[in-house]
Every structure is written in C-alpha cells, then in structure tokens.
Design a protein around this motif. Sequence first.
Motif, PDB file in Angstrom:
ATOM      1  N   TYR A  62       0.801  -1.218   0.000  1.00  0.00           N
ATOM      2  CA  TYR A  62       0.000   0.000   0.000  1.00  0.00           C
ATOM      3  C   TYR A  62       0.838   1.276   0.000  1.00  0.00           C
ATOM      4  CZ  TYR A  62      -4.423  -2.226  -0.153  1.00  0.00           C
ATOM      5  OH  TYR A  62      -5.500  -2.926  -0.595  1.00  0.00           O
ATOM      6  N   ASP A  63       2.167   1.111  -0.026  1.00  0.00           N
ATOM      7  CA  ASP A  63       3.054   2.253  -0.215  1.00  0.00           C
ATOM      8  C   ASP A  63       3.534   2.308  -1.656  1.00  0.00           C
ATOM      9  OD1 ASP A  63       2.898   3.051   2.485  1.00  0.00           O
ATOM     10  OD2 ASP A  63       4.410   1.550   3.021  1.00  0.00           O
ATOM     11  N   GLY A  64       3.038   1.378  -2.491  1.00  0.00           N
ATOM     12  CA  GLY A  64       3.417   1.348  -3.902  1.00  0.00           C
ATOM     13  C   GLY A  64       4.700   0.590  -4.179  1.00  0.00           C
ATOM     14  N   GLU A  65       5.262  -0.062  -3.154  1.00  0.00           N
ATOM     15  CA  GLU A  65       6.502  -0.824  -3.314  1.00  0.00           C
ATOM     16  C   GLU A  65       6.201  -2.243  -3.800  1.00  0.00           C
ATOM     17  OE1 GLU A  65       9.582   0.507  -2.772  1.00  0.00           O
ATOM     18  OE2 GLU A  65       8.539   2.406  -2.389  1.00  0.00           O
ATOM     19  N   ASP A 131      -6.446  -2.876  11.220  1.00  0.00           N
ATOM     20  CA  ASP A 131      -5.104  -2.465  11.614  1.00  0.00           C
ATOM     21  C   ASP A 131      -4.100  -2.997  10.594  1.00  0.00           C
ATOM     22  OD1 ASP A 131      -2.699  -1.868  12.783  1.00  0.00           O
ATOM     23  OD2 ASP A 131      -3.198  -2.751  14.724  1.00  0.00           O
ATOM     24  N   ARG A 132      -3.592  -2.092   9.766  1.00  0.00           N
ATOM     25  CA  ARG A 132      -2.687  -2.494   8.694  1.00  0.00           C
ATOM     26  C   ARG A 132      -1.297  -2.866   9.197  1.00  0.00           C
ATOM     27  NH1 ARG A 132      -3.039   1.878   4.145  1.00  0.00           N
ATOM     28  NH2 ARG A 132      -3.822   3.324   5.698  1.00  0.00           N
ATOM     29  N   SER A 133      -1.026  -2.662  10.469  1.00  0.00           N
ATOM     30  CA  SER A 133       0.288  -3.050  10.992  1.00  0.00           C
ATOM     31  C   SER A 133       0.352  -4.554  11.296  1.00  0.00           C
ATOM     32  CB  SER A 133       0.607  -2.257  12.256  1.00  0.00           C
ATOM     33  OG  SER A 133      -0.260  -2.631  13.305  1.00  0.00           O
ATOM     34  N   LYS A 134      -0.796  -5.211  11.360  1.00  0.00           N
ATOM     35  CA  LYS A 134      -0.825  -6.629  11.730  1.00  0.00           C
ATOM     36  C   LYS A 134      -0.878  -7.568  10.535  1.00  0.00           C
ATOM     37  CE  LYS A 134      -2.848  -5.658  16.147  1.00  0.00           C
ATOM     38  NZ  LYS A 134      -3.963  -5.818  17.042  1.00  0.00           N
ATOM     39  N   ILE A 135      -1.380  -7.076   9.421  1.00  0.00           N
ATOM     40  CA  ILE A 135      -1.442  -7.899   8.218  1.00  0.00           C
ATOM     41  C   ILE A 135      -0.843  -7.108   7.064  1.00  0.00           C
ATOM     42  CG2 ILE A 135      -3.425  -9.291   8.931  1.00  0.00           C
ATOM     43  CD1 ILE A 135      -5.252  -7.543   7.370  1.00  0.00           C
ATOM     44  N   LEU A 136      -0.232  -7.811   6.132  1.00  0.00           N
ATOM     45  CA  LEU A 136       0.381  -7.152   4.995  1.00  0.00           C
ATOM     46  C   LEU A 136      -0.669  -7.019   3.898  1.00  0.00           C
ATOM     47  CD1 LEU A 136       2.854  -5.956   3.634  1.00  0.00           C
ATOM     48  CD2 LEU A 136       3.461  -8.274   2.896  1.00  0.00           C
ATOM     49  N   LEU A 137      -0.996  -5.779   3.577  1.00  0.00           N
ATOM     50  CA  LEU A 137      -1.996  -5.507   2.545  1.00  0.00           C
ATOM     51  C   LEU A 137      -1.312  -5.365   1.201  1.00  0.00           C
ATOM     52  CD1 LEU A 137      -4.057  -2.928   4.585  1.00  0.00           C
ATOM     53  CD2 LEU A 137      -4.573  -5.328   4.199  1.00  0.00           C
ATOM     54  N   LEU A 138      -1.751  -6.157   0.254  1.00  0.00           N
ATOM     55  CA  LEU A 138      -1.151  -6.158  -1.075  1.00  0.00           C
ATOM     56  C   LEU A 138      -2.202  -5.870  -2.131  1.00  0.00           C
ATOM     57  CD1 LEU A 138       1.114  -9.316  -0.693  1.00  0.00           C
ATOM     58  CD2 LEU A 138       1.811  -6.922  -0.535  1.00  0.00           C
ATOM     59  N   GLN A 139      -1.766  -5.276  -3.211  1.00  0.00           N
ATOM     60  CA  GLN A 139      -2.636  -4.922  -4.331  1.00  0.00           C
ATOM     61  C   GLN A 139      -2.322  -5.839  -5.506  1.00  0.00           C
ATOM     62  OE1 GLN A 139      -5.018  -2.703  -4.298  1.00  0.00           O
ATOM     63  NE2 GLN A 139      -5.551  -2.852  -6.418  1.00  0.00           N
ATOM     64  N   ASP A 140      -3.341  -6.505  -6.019  1.00  0.00           N
ATOM     65  CA  ASP A 140      -3.198  -7.382  -7.184  1.00  0.00           C
ATOM     66  C   ASP A 140      -3.909  -6.698  -8.349  1.00  0.00           C
ATOM     67  OD1 ASP A 140      -2.778  -9.494  -8.885  1.00  0.00           O
ATOM     68  OD2 ASP A 140      -4.207 -10.831  -7.914  1.00  0.00           O
ATOM     69  N   ALA A 141      -3.227  -5.748  -8.975  1.00  0.00           N
ATOM     70  CA  ALA A 141      -3.846  -4.880  -9.978  1.00  0.00           C
ATOM     71  C   ALA A 141      -4.436  -5.632 -11.162  1.00  0.00           C
ATOM     72  CB  ALA A 141      -2.827  -3.848 -10.461  1.00  0.00           C
ATOM     73  N   ASP A 142      -3.779  -6.697 -11.603  1.00  0.00           N
ATOM     74  CA  ASP A 142      -4.294  -7.426 -12.771  1.00  0.00           C
ATOM     75  C   ASP A 142      -4.977  -8.737 -12.401  1.00  0.00           C
ATOM     76  OD1 ASP A 142      -2.060  -8.815 -12.031  1.00  0.00           O
ATOM     77  OD2 ASP A 142      -1.107  -8.758 -13.999  1.00  0.00           O
TER      78      ASP A 142
END
Length: 190
Positions: A62-65, A131-142
Amino acid sequence: MQRYLWARYNSRMSGLLRKRLVLGLIPVLILGLVALWWFFVRLPPESIDTFTGEYDLTLKDYDGENVELSDFKRELVIATVWASWCPYCEEELRNLTKLKDTYGDDVRILAINRAEPFEDAKRFMDEAGIDRSKILLLQDADDSFFKSIQGYAMPETIFITSRGEIMHHQRGPMNSEEVAAKIDALIAAD
C-alpha cells in the motif's frame, strides 16, 4: 401331492437364490469397504496442491513498493483475497487481524486486494478499522493471484506451510473459530 412338490421345489429354489444373493453381495461389500478405506484413509486429508507458481508473482504493497511472494517462502502464510464490494471480506479481515494478536510471528497474513484502485482499497480498510500493521496488505492490480489459485468465490483464503504446501483452500467466508482451527492445524503440520 402336486402342491407339496411345488412348495418343496419353491422353498429349495428360494433357499438357493438367497444363498447366491448373499454370496454375490459379499464381494460387492468387500470392494465397497476397500474403496472407502482407499478414499478416506489412504489419501492425504486436505493436501490439495503446492504453492509454487504463485511465488513468482510480484504485487504492490500500500506504499506502492513491489513485494515478491517468493519473500515468504519458508514461512507459514495465510493469504486471503478480498475486495471492498465483498460483504464477507470485512469480517474475515477483522478476524485475521485479531488472530494475528494470538499467533504473533508464527504466521504471516497477506491480505490481497482484487484489482481495485489503491484509493478505494485504502478507504475501505480505514473505514473498516482494519489495523494495517498486523497484516500485509497487497494490491493485485491485474488479478493474477486470484487467477493463479483458480479463485471463484470471495473471500478466498489459503493456508500455506513453510514447505509451500497448501494445507487448506477455503472458498467463501470462515468464522474466527474455523480460521483458528486451520491455523492450529497449519502450525501442527509444519
């Protein structure tokens, strides 16, 4: 006399038929029991697949990395696929966040969003109070991760051992007790 002979003939024939029927059913029953044993005892209970091709995927946090899923090899992983339009996803994300407190660093939790814009996904998480500090939120754009696990329900949650074995693939929601039981089984299997 004729009735007597006929009755005796019928009783003898019905006795022979009963014996043949019983003798014919015995092999069928034995084969059925062997088939049940083979299905329920011989086959592994829930080992579905291995999590191999998915390790090649790169998603964004979620930081775009960029985050490579191969970074999570040799870790116990719970990966859940969610979307803001899914009515069950919010509760499942809350449950996973709470369970992270219980299991700590024993388990890595990945929450993978299905092809929604970053802003929509972040807003949903903030409004839901996840709480986003406890789980890693990822983006699956495609939507590549969802396709790779052959997803068709929401949420889709997979439990992966440190050896890369998928211990359980849940299609649809789970309550916190079910998730905790799967995590316990995942830890025990590892």
